[in-house]
Each structure stands twice: as structure tokens, then as C-alpha cells.
Design a protein around this motif. Sequence first.
Motif, PDB file in Angstrom:
ATOM      1  N   LEU A   1       8.309   1.468  -5.776  1.00 20.58           N
ATOM      2  CA  LEU A   1       7.172   0.616  -5.472  1.00 20.58           C
ATOM      3  C   LEU A   1       5.908   1.067  -6.198  1.00 20.58           C
ATOM      4  O   LEU A   1       5.064   0.240  -6.557  1.00 20.58           O
ATOM      5  CB  LEU A   1       6.929   0.582  -3.965  1.00 20.58           C
ATOM      6  CG  LEU A   1       8.003  -0.131  -3.144  1.00 20.58           C
ATOM      7  CD1 LEU A   1       7.660  -0.090  -1.656  1.00 20.58           C
ATOM      8  CD2 LEU A   1       8.174  -1.576  -3.593  1.00 20.58           C
ATOM      9  N   THR A   2       5.775   2.354  -6.445  1.00 17.17           N
ATOM     10  CA  THR A   2       4.629   2.844  -7.216  1.00 17.17           C
ATOM     11  C   THR A   2       4.612   2.231  -8.602  1.00 17.17           C
ATOM     12  O   THR A   2       3.586   1.734  -9.077  1.00 17.17           O
ATOM     13  CB  THR A   2       4.669   4.380  -7.327  1.00 17.17           C
ATOM     14  OG1 THR A   2       4.579   4.952  -6.013  1.00 17.17           O
ATOM     15  CG2 THR A   2       3.509   4.899  -8.171  1.00 17.17           C
ATOM     16  N   ASP A   3       5.779   2.233  -9.261  1.00 16.60           N
ATOM     17  CA  ASP A   3       5.879   1.641 -10.606  1.00 16.60           C
ATOM     18  C   ASP A   3       5.612   0.141 -10.564  1.00 16.60           C
ATOM     19  O   ASP A   3       4.899  -0.402 -11.420  1.00 16.60           O
ATOM     20  CB  ASP A   3       7.269   1.923 -11.180  1.00 16.60           C
ATOM     21  CG  ASP A   3       7.447   1.341 -12.574  1.00 16.60           C
ATOM     22  OD1 ASP A   3       6.616   1.651 -13.461  1.00 16.60           O
ATOM     23  OD2 ASP A   3       8.397   0.578 -12.781  1.00 16.60           O
TER      24      ASP A   3
ATOM     25  N   ASN B   1       0.859  -1.177   0.000  1.00 18.38           N
ATOM     26  CA  ASN B   1       0.000   0.000   0.000  1.00 18.38           C
ATOM     27  C   ASN B   1       0.902   1.235   0.000  1.00 18.38           C
ATOM     28  O   ASN B   1       1.280   1.739   1.051  1.00 18.38           O
ATOM     29  CB  ASN B   1      -0.904  -0.021   1.239  1.00 18.38           C
ATOM     30  CG  ASN B   1      -1.857   1.158   1.298  1.00 18.38           C
ATOM     31  OD1 ASN B   1      -1.703   2.132   0.567  1.00 18.38           O
ATOM     32  ND2 ASN B   1      -2.834   1.081   2.178  1.00 18.38           N
ATOM     33  N   VAL B   2       1.259   1.697  -1.196  1.00 18.40           N
ATOM     34  CA  VAL B   2       2.211   2.806  -1.294  1.00 18.40           C
ATOM     35  C   VAL B   2       1.654   4.108  -0.724  1.00 18.40           C
ATOM     36  O   VAL B   2       2.359   4.799   0.026  1.00 18.40           O
ATOM     37  CB  VAL B   2       2.680   2.996  -2.748  1.00 18.40           C
ATOM     38  CG1 VAL B   2       3.689   4.151  -2.834  1.00 18.40           C
ATOM     39  CG2 VAL B   2       3.322   1.721  -3.284  1.00 18.40           C
ATOM     40  N   PRO B   3       0.411   4.507  -1.040  1.00 14.26           N
ATOM     41  CA  PRO B   3      -0.095   5.772  -0.496  1.00 14.26           C
ATOM     42  C   PRO B   3      -0.027   5.849   1.026  1.00 14.26           C
ATOM     43  O   PRO B   3       0.268   6.908   1.586  1.00 14.26           O
ATOM     44  CB  PRO B   3      -1.548   5.809  -1.009  1.00 14.26           C
ATOM     45  CG  PRO B   3      -1.534   4.992  -2.250  1.00 14.26           C
ATOM     46  CD  PRO B   3      -0.561   3.878  -1.964  1.00 14.26           C
ATOM     47  N   ASP B   4      -0.305   4.731   1.691  1.00 13.95           N
ATOM     48  CA  ASP B   4      -0.269   4.726   3.155  1.00 13.95           C
ATOM     49  C   ASP B   4       1.075   4.280   3.722  1.00 13.95           C
ATOM     50  O   ASP B   4       1.232   4.132   4.942  1.00 13.95           O
ATOM     51  CB  ASP B   4      -1.364   3.819   3.709  1.00 13.95           C
ATOM     52  CG  ASP B   4      -2.753   4.414   3.542  1.00 13.95           C
ATOM     53  OD1 ASP B   4      -2.854   5.652   3.438  1.00 13.95           O
ATOM     54  OD2 ASP B   4      -3.729   3.643   3.497  1.00 13.95           O
ATOM     55  N   ARG B   5       2.049   4.023   2.820  1.00 11.23           N
ATOM     56  CA  ARG B   5       3.413   3.644   3.239  1.00 11.23           C
ATOM     57  C   ARG B   5       3.405   2.389   4.121  1.00 11.23           C
ATOM     58  O   ARG B   5       4.027   2.344   5.180  1.00 11.23           O
ATOM     59  CB  ARG B   5       4.104   4.793   3.992  1.00 11.23           C
ATOM     60  CG  ARG B   5       4.075   6.139   3.292  1.00 11.23           C
ATOM     61  CD  ARG B   5       4.919   6.110   2.020  1.00 11.23           C
ATOM     62  NE  ARG B   5       5.091   7.437   1.476  1.00 11.23           N
ATOM     63  CZ  ARG B   5       4.319   7.975   0.522  1.00 11.23           C
ATOM     64  NH1 ARG B   5       3.314   7.245   0.010  1.00 11.23           N
ATOM     65  NH2 ARG B   5       4.542   9.187   0.076  1.00 11.23           N
TER      66      ARG B   5
ATOM     67  N   GLY C   1       2.799  -5.858   9.960  1.00 12.94           N
ATOM     68  CA  GLY C   1       2.877  -4.761   9.012  1.00 12.94           C
ATOM     69  C   GLY C   1       4.271  -4.188   8.977  1.00 12.94           C
ATOM     70  O   GLY C   1       4.967  -4.149   9.997  1.00 12.94           O
ATOM     71  N   VAL C   2       4.700  -3.729   7.794  1.00 15.77           N
ATOM     72  CA  VAL C   2       6.048  -3.190   7.619  1.00 15.77           C
ATOM     73  C   VAL C   2       5.947  -1.790   7.002  1.00 15.77           C
ATOM     74  O   VAL C   2       5.315  -1.627   5.951  1.00 15.77           O
ATOM     75  CB  VAL C   2       6.892  -4.093   6.696  1.00 15.77           C
ATOM     76  CG1 VAL C   2       8.293  -3.509   6.509  1.00 15.77           C
ATOM     77  CG2 VAL C   2       6.966  -5.506   7.259  1.00 15.77           C
ATOM     78  N   PRO C   3       6.551  -0.778   7.625  1.00 15.56           N
ATOM     79  CA  PRO C   3       6.490   0.573   7.058  1.00 15.56           C
ATOM     80  C   PRO C   3       7.376   0.707   5.826  1.00 15.56           C
ATOM     81  O   PRO C   3       8.386   0.021   5.691  1.00 15.56           O
ATOM     82  CB  PRO C   3       6.998   1.437   8.210  1.00 15.56           C
ATOM     83  CG  PRO C   3       7.903   0.539   8.988  1.00 15.56           C
ATOM     84  CD  PRO C   3       7.293  -0.831   8.897  1.00 15.56           C
TER      85      PRO C   3
END
Length: 390
Positions: A244-246, A215-219, A233-235
Motif C-alpha cells: 500500500l505504501t508503493d 492512511n498507511v502510517p496510521d494503518r 474505518g478499516v484497519p
Amino acid sequence: MWRRQDHHSWIIRGTDLQGNEVREPTKTTNKAAAEALRVKLEKELLDEQVHGKKAVVTWDQAVESYLENGGSPRFLGTFDEETGKWSGLMAELIGVPLRSITQKQMNDIGNKLYAGVLPETLNRQLWTPFIAVWRHAASQEWAEPKMWIRPKTKVKGTKVVRLKPKRVGSYPVEYETAWRFIKGCGVANQTIFTILFYTGLRPIELFVMETTQVNVPDRWITIPKSKIGEGRGVPIHEALVPMLTDMVENRPGKLVRTWENEPFTVYDDNGGQMKKAIAAARLRTHVFDVAPYTARHTVSTELVVRNVHPYKKDQILGHVADDMSRHYTNIPQPPLIEAINTLPTIREWLDQDWMKNPVKLVGRRAQTLKKAEREAGALAFIGWQTKRVA
């Protein structure tokens, strides 16, 4: 008992004390053997009725449930199809009720299977898988939670230094060293090492990860099942956002790939297809202290150096599995995101084109070495090995 007409083997049929139907194949045509199995099953059902599951569940039944729930089979033992027998820990405990396993028995098994090994090896190959299965059994209320005594890796109060070569991947490196090594890799491995150095993930967690877990937007990255069987969960570090977006937008399925854009094959909890590339990168860069697991040690050390609270550090690395942490597996936690962002960055690293377009550039290989560079690298490697052993 009832005898099947097709395979001519005996089947145990009846009802238990709750009135539930029992239908258990014996897989034998010998009536006496089938009768013995019937007597054993009746005793187990009676014990379960009187004392509960804790009285009857065996080690192999606990292992089967552990594996079905995502546990790792590593170091539990292997099954030989020809002989029909198990090796390793399974061979020693198959059929043994959990309630009868003792500390002394486990110590004896360790001495038998791993005589003369270092405490670290005994912990990794015997106690870690055993305790993982035991914790799973305890979570199912099949066994009592128990504090098993592992071998000590260092005698308290002594200053004795064990003279042995350090294993690459068992100690941290500086981020500048990591970057020098990564420059000698192809894009596929460059992206893998970069993600590892900015998350602290276990390599196996990354090799099997799906893009839907990111979940890139929420990091935030969600790990459904960790090494100890619990989700976490991992930040996500800010440096990984373009990459990661790509990957999430343009690569459905497995997050990381080989240079041929194929998912990694996982062998015995390890990602294959990297050893040759890593060896070549070491010769190109003359950096011999980096392996996939190096990143995890580096992240842990850097978080300590940067005064991140030990609880936050353990949450990031998956060392904590209490009830509260499980509740937040899928919920981004700002304190952990803030903590991961304290890891150092290098501008040259961040400015690489593959940091923004890893999917398109995945097939780019590392540059071929010139003869002089190869010879220099080989000499450096020999010197490093000599120093390492000494």
C-alpha cells in the motif's frame, strides 16, 4: 396557474403556508390535467404543514435521496427509456407514500417478483435494498424506524439440510488455499486478492477506492459510504504496508488497476474485467473455491477462530453502524488494528516482489499453461463441478 409561452405547458405558481414561493412545472398543455396536479400539490403541501414530511414523502422520493447520498441502485429496478416505465421494486412502489407501506404489502411484492426463490435470494434482492432505503428515509425523519420481518434462511430447531450447491464466494477458505490460487493470477489481480484477504473489504469498496482514502502510517482506510450508507474505518494488516505504501505514493487516483494500469469499470455494483482471469487462474492452480467475496468470509471466520470479540469483528467488516462507530470513521482504533493483525501470514506470500512494487509490476501477466497442465486443470474442474452439484 401560469402558462409558459415557450413550451406552452402549465406551471403551478403560488406560495405555501409559510409564505415560500412555489413554482412547479406540470409538463402538460392540458389545463384539466394541470388543474388536477395543482389540487394534488395543494393537498400534499397542506398535509406536510399539518403532519410533517412523514405524511407526504413517497418511495421514489426516498430512493432519489438515497442514491444522491451514495446509496447503491442494485436490485431497486431499471428504467426503460422507450416505455417510460420502471421494473422491479420501483415499479411496485413508485408514488406510494412511505407511511402506507406495510409488511403484508412487501411480502406480496416478494411473492410476485421472486416467486419460488430461496430465502437467501429474496433477502439479497428484495429486503436488503428496501431496508437500506427505509433506513435512509428514517435518518431524514421521513419515516419511522421499523423492524421489518425478513424471510428466515433456516428454520429454528430443525436439522434439515438444504441440498444445493454452494456458491463460490459464499464460504471461507484456508489462507494456504487462498495463496495457492493467488499464485495463478497476474500481478494486478494478485494485489486485489491480497488486499481483500487482509482487510475483509467488500470487493466493490476496493474497486472504487481512491489512494487518498488509505492512511498507511496510521494503518487505517476510510470508507466514506458503505453498503448501508454509513461511513466506516478499516484497519490495515501489517502484511499490506509495503504494497500500500508503493500504491499510495506512486498511483494517484484509483487504488487498484487492471493489468493495463486502467481503473476497473464497475457494472451493477461489481468490478468487471476479472471473470476471465479468475477462470484461468482456477485452471492453472486447480483451486476452484476462491472468488473476490471469498476473502470477506475468510476474514470473518479467521477473526472468530482467533477469539476476536464479535463487536470488533463487526466493526472491521462494517456490520456495525451505531452512533459511536460513526464518530471514529476517520480515527484509527488500535484495538481494531491489533485484531486484524491476528490474521495468518505465509512467508512465501510476503516475500513476493509485487508485494513491494505492485505499481511497477502491474502489467505482469500470469504464466501461460502448458497443454498437459491445461488438460489436467480442465479434468479437475469437471470433477469439482460434478462433486459440487452432487
